[in-house]
Motif scaffolding. Structure first.
Motif, short mmCIF file in Angstrom:
data_model
loop_
_atom_site.label_atom_id
_atom_site.label_comp_id
_atom_site.label_asym_id
_atom_site.label_seq_id
_atom_site.Cartn_x
_atom_site.Cartn_y
_atom_site.Cartn_z
N LEU A 838 0.81 -1.22 0.00
CA LEU A 838 0.00 0.00 0.00
C LEU A 838 0.85 1.27 0.00
CD1 LEU A 838 -2.78 -1.18 2.48
CD2 LEU A 838 -3.06 -0.71 0.04
N SER A 839 2.14 1.15 0.32
CA SER A 839 3.02 2.32 0.25
C SER A 839 3.71 2.42 -1.11
CB SER A 839 4.06 2.26 1.37
OG SER A 839 4.89 1.12 1.22
N ASN A 840 3.48 1.41 -1.95
CA ASN A 840 4.05 1.42 -3.31
C ASN A 840 3.18 2.31 -4.20
OD1 ASN A 840 4.66 0.81 -6.03
ND2 ASN A 840 5.44 -1.20 -5.46
N GLN A 841 3.67 3.49 -4.54
CA GLN A 841 2.86 4.46 -5.30
C GLN A 841 2.46 3.92 -6.67
OE1 GLN A 841 4.94 8.21 -5.40
NE2 GLN A 841 4.57 8.61 -3.23
N ALA A 845 -1.41 3.56 -7.81
CA ALA A 845 -1.87 4.31 -8.98
C ALA A 845 -2.57 3.41 -9.99
CB ALA A 845 -0.69 5.02 -9.65
N LYS A 846 -2.13 2.16 -10.11
CA LYS A 846 -2.67 1.26 -11.13
C LYS A 846 -3.82 0.39 -10.64
CE LYS A 846 1.54 0.81 -13.97
NZ LYS A 846 2.54 -0.14 -14.50
N ALA A 847 -3.86 0.09 -9.35
CA ALA A 847 -4.84 -0.86 -8.84
C ALA A 847 -6.25 -0.26 -8.85
CB ALA A 847 -4.48 -1.28 -7.42
N ASP A 850 -11.60 -1.10 -5.96
CA ASP A 850 -12.10 -2.22 -5.15
C ASP A 850 -10.94 -3.10 -4.66
OD1 ASP A 850 -11.59 -3.08 -7.73
OD2 ASP A 850 -13.15 -4.62 -7.72
N VAL A 851 -9.87 -3.22 -5.45
CA VAL A 851 -8.70 -3.99 -5.03
C VAL A 851 -8.01 -3.29 -3.86
CG1 VAL A 851 -6.41 -4.79 -5.72
CG2 VAL A 851 -8.35 -5.05 -7.28
N LEU A 852 -7.87 -1.95 -3.96
CA LEU A 852 -7.25 -1.20 -2.87
C LEU A 852 -8.07 -1.33 -1.59
CD1 LEU A 852 -6.18 2.07 -4.74
CD2 LEU A 852 -4.69 0.28 -3.86
#
Length: 877
Positions: A838-841, A845-847, A850-852
């Motif tokens: 979750l800290s991977n920008q 940005a791509k997910a 609903d996945v996030l």
């Protein structure tokens, strides 16, 4: 005696017939009561109940049943829409199967076939609404083509025409070549498809070897080009402005013009202008006074205004031939594969619509829109959630004339006649038109009105307008409109315009907008994906109550909802829990006692449940008043499942098994009273099972059916606060003990001691008063107060005291600590993995959202588990 299980199939049809037979759905039972009215969004007469209908109808029915029980005079007005295009398509297909056609039959015979189909097959959706439990007044069912509504439609058209708001005009419309009718801009869906972009060389007049290159996805439309446009500031093309290009395949000269519509950054920066075949080009053509060439016939084939080799060809065939001819002349610069949006009919998703120049009837809606906007601004109609008002305003403040005519046969025929000279006579009847024409022979306009025209009158036409009926006087304006967000423009806005214009008042005081129903994975349902959820299948499998309650629980404002068999099964499980609890009450002699006053109970547990019931009544009532269906259903669920079933019923078991007859009698009466309040609270959500239980749990016949029983009133009981504090303490103690047993892997059969240390006078008294309940529900061998914590105890804090559970003889502390520490380490590693992701920008940005959301939820679960494990380790003395 209640059956062991509840079988919806054995009950639903019988109970629904009972409601209808006694007139429970009809208004007028309380003529002096406050009116409450909902008009149903009329489903297409061709339709079948889909999950969106099920949601919409469930929410309306919840409100109708709620307000009916609150004593209001309720009218839920049902009906169906004639669905012009959809119905005509069905009947034409059926005729084709019999080697017949609409044209071959002629208008009159074809309409006879449509009415025959409607009588035999139309309206099946109404029976499906019955299965859902819809308590609409079916004796007042209306149809947008019935005699009364047709009169209203005709009167509105004539009045608007005489007010100068309806007129004929020739302009571009979206054209359906298959049905050969105009289609509303709102009914156009742009669908992404794979295609090609052809870059075509247009020779420059008197400049041999010089070309201006234009790109198009529709080479066949170049035959209607009347200009080439470049941006006035584009230095590349400034020398060409004012010159002429030679239109390929025709030799016709067309001007090169400067217009800001051309985008220098897009493609070659030069665009072909085809005013007769593109809405934007039409506007450019008006600015530059360009000629307008119509390329196509009504059936989509190319007409006689194009060069002879292409006449009569379909659009697809013409495209192939034109591309081949351009290639043979060396006029194709290059071809690129692209994916682009192409306009399709919103209903069929198959017909590629064409901009088509034709004469149509239009309604100047601006004066009507101004009234509707003002009414909403003044709060006469309120949108819920409020943000949808901004969507409404955004469209209304940029509204354009409404093309109201359709080239169909099924629908309300336009009430206009023409004499031999083409003079127009608009009247409500042909006799009136002939009179206006001085007896001259007249021919009626063949077009019909857009289906949404009649739907726009629905709130007042269904109540009897233009007649001044008692229903119109009593129920207009209606109370609430429940509808989906995707028809705010189609329907809601138009009803507001027509209502404020013809009735002088808004058609509804509140508009509740609900979101979409998705599948259980959060995906939009579609036949191609195979994930469509059929509500009738769910009703067959789980019962209508289970589906309704699941929909209500999911119906959060401004939130799409996920529905599928797994979730509806949970609704069925809740119904089963309710049924089994009522069986328990019955087996323990809990029957309603005449004259029972819940405010007078003396037992602590009974004071508590009366207070909790009153709180639930308040919560459910306020949430339904605020149209927060999910919160109302959630409050009811929490009270019934977590409070009444899981705690009150369990706590009262020792009382029923005791020898205290006075306590037993009071508890039986209290239990029966609380059960009846539960049936009332749940009835709007789960009408079938609650009505069945209402009848079968009564020792004597009830005064009325549950559907018309009074909504439960809040009760205040003396000493409720102290009783609630005590029972909450008892429950917290039992929950704490159960949590320790679970975390420490204490065998279920093992009974362990409890020592309550540091307890004040009140805590010690609570332990003594409720010892039997605590011993039974926490599976304890003893429960005493003490001065010191025994060695080898697991501990937790409860208010000022410490609850100590000596476990040395039951579990190996060292092994248990090692197990807990291992599980804690695993949970911490899981948290670290989620944190890294979750800290991977780049991932965030791509997910998809609903996945996030799922990742964040799993991270929260892991963190909560880590906290529990850490507490469990700390509890080991």
């Amino acid at each position: 005696m209640l059956d062991k299980t509840f079988n919806p199939q054995d009950v639903e049809g019988r109970i629904y017939a009972q409601w209808q037979d006694c007139g429970a759905f009809r208004p007028g039972r309380r003529p002096d009561a406050e009116p409450f009215c909902i008009v149903i969004p009329p489903p297409n007469v061709t339709g079948r109940l889909h999950i969106g209908h099920a949601l919409n109808n469930t929410l309306q029915d919840i409100l109708a049943r709620f307000e009916r029980m609150r004593g209001k005079d309720v009218l839920w007005q049902p009906g169906t829409d004639h669905a012009g295009i959809a119905t005509q398509l069905i009947v034409e297909r059926q005729l084709a199967e019999r080697q017949m056609s609409r044209i071959g039959l002629g208008r009159e015979k074809f309409l006879e076939e449509v009415w025959k189909w409607k009588a035999e097959s139309g309206g099946a959706i109404v029976a499906q609404q019955h299965r859902l439990g819809a308590s609409a007044d079916w004796s007042r069912e209306r149809f947008t083509m019935d005699e009364g509504l047709s009169r209203a439609v005709t009167k509105v058209f004539v009045e608007l025409y005489r007010q100068g708001l309806i007129y004929k005009d020739k302009r571009l419309v979206n054209w359906d070549p298959r049905l050969q009718t105009a289609v509303s801009d709102l009914e156009v869906e742009n669908i992404e498809i794979k295609g090609h972009l052809w870059h075509i060389k247009y020779p420059i007049e008197d400049q041999p070897g010089s070309f201006i290159i234009l790109a198009t996805t529709r080479p066949e439309t170049l035959l209607g080009d009347t200009a080439v446009a470049v941006h006035p500031d584009d230095e590349r093309y400034k020398p060409l402005v004012g010159k002429q290009a030679v239109l390929p395949l025709t030799g016709r000269l067309i001007p090169i013009i400067a217009d800001s519509y051309s985008d220098p950054e897009n493609g070659t920066g030069a665009v072909k202008i085809t005013p007769g075949h593109d809405f934007n080009d039409f506007e450019v053509g008006k600015r530059h006074n360009l000629p307008l060439i119509n390329l196509i016939n009504r059936d989509g084939t190319l007409n006689n205004d194009v060069p002879a080799p292409y006449r009569g060809l379909s659009r697809e065939a013409a495209r192939k031939k034109i591309v081949a001819d351009l290639e043979s002349q060396g006029l194709i610069d290059k071809v690129e594969p692209i994916t682009h949006a192409v306009p399709h009919d919103e209903k069929t998703k198959t017909v590629v619509l064409e901009p088509f120049l034709t004469e149509q009837w239009y309604l100047n809606v601006q004066p009507l829109a101004d009234k509707a906007i003002a009414a909403v601004e003044k709060g006469e109609t309120k949108f819920v959630p409020a943000n949808w008002a901004d969507v409404f305003f955004g469209w209304m403040r940029n509204i354009r004339p409404w093309c109201i005519s359709r080239q169909l046969w099924w629908g309300h025929q336009i009430p206009v006649w023409y004499d031999a000279d083409g003079k127009v006579y608009c009247a409500e009847t042909e006799e009136e038109a002939v009179k206006l024409a001085g007896g001259r022979p007249l021919t009626r306009d063949e077009d019909v009105l857009d289906t949404w025209f009649s739907s726009a009158l629905w709130p007042f036409s269904t109540l009897g307008w233009p007649e001044k009926t008692p229903e119109l006087s009593k129920f207009y304006p209606t109370s609430v409109l429940v509808t989906a967000f995707d028809i705010i423009f189609f329907w809601v806005a138009r009803m507001l315009m027509m209502g404020t214009h013809f009735m002088g008042a808004v058609p509804f005081k509140t508009v509740l907008i609900h979101n979409r129903v998705l599948d259980e994975q959060g995906a939009k349902m579609s036949k191609t994906k195979g994930n469509v959820v059929d509500p009738l299948t769910l009703i067959d499998e789980f019962g209508a109550d289970a589906l309704r309650f699941t929909l209500a629980l999911a119906a959060g404002q401004n939130r799409d909802m996920r529905i599928g068999p797994t979730r509806v099964e949970s609704g069925r499980n809740f119904a089963t829990k309710l049924w089994n609890t009522c069986r328990f009450c019955e087996m323990n002699g809990c029957v309603a006692v005449a004259g029972f006053d819940p405010a007078s109970v003396s037992q602590t547990v009974n004071k508590w449940i009366v207070s909790e019931t009153a709180a639930a009544i308040g919560d459910v009532t306020s949430m339904l008043e605020a149209l927060r269906f999910n919160d109302a259903a959630g409050a009811a669920y929490h009270f019934v499942y977590d409070v009444f079933c899981d705690w009150y019923v369990e706590i009262t078991k020792p009382i029923f098994q005791s020898s205290d007859e006075q306590a037993k009698a009071e508890t039986r009466a209290t239990t029966a009273w609380a059960r009846d309040q539960i049936l009332k609270l749940l009835h709007p959500f789960m009408p079938f099972i609650t009505e069945e239980l209402w009848a079968r749990t009564a020792a004597q016949p009830r005064d009325s059916l549950l559907i018309v029983a009074p909504w439960p009133a809040k009760v205040e009981v003396r000493g409720a606060d102290a009783a609630t504090a005590e029972m909450n303490w008892v429950i917290a103690l039992i929950q704490g003990i159960r949590s320790v047993r679970s975390e420490m892997n204490v065998p279920a059969a093992a009974k362990i001691p409890l020592v309550l240390t540091g307890a004040g006078t009140e805590a010690a008294a609570r332990l003594t008063r409720n010892k039997d309940v605590i011993l039974t529900l926490a599976r304890l061998s003893s429960a005493e107060t003490g001065a010191e914590i025994p060695k080898g105890s697991a501990q937790f804090v409860i208010e000022e005291a410490v609850a100590a559970l000596p476990l040395g003889d039951v579990i190996d502390f060292a092994k248990e600590r090692a197990r807990l520490e291992k599980d804690l380490k695993k949970a911490q590693e899981e948290i670290a993995r989620f944190d890294a992701k979750l800290s991977n920008q780049q991932f965030v940005a791509k997910a998809p959202e609903d996945v996030l959301a799922e990742q964040r939820a799993k991270r929260a679960e892991a963190a909560a588990l880590a906290v529990r494990l850490d507490e469990a380790i700390n509890r080991l003395a």
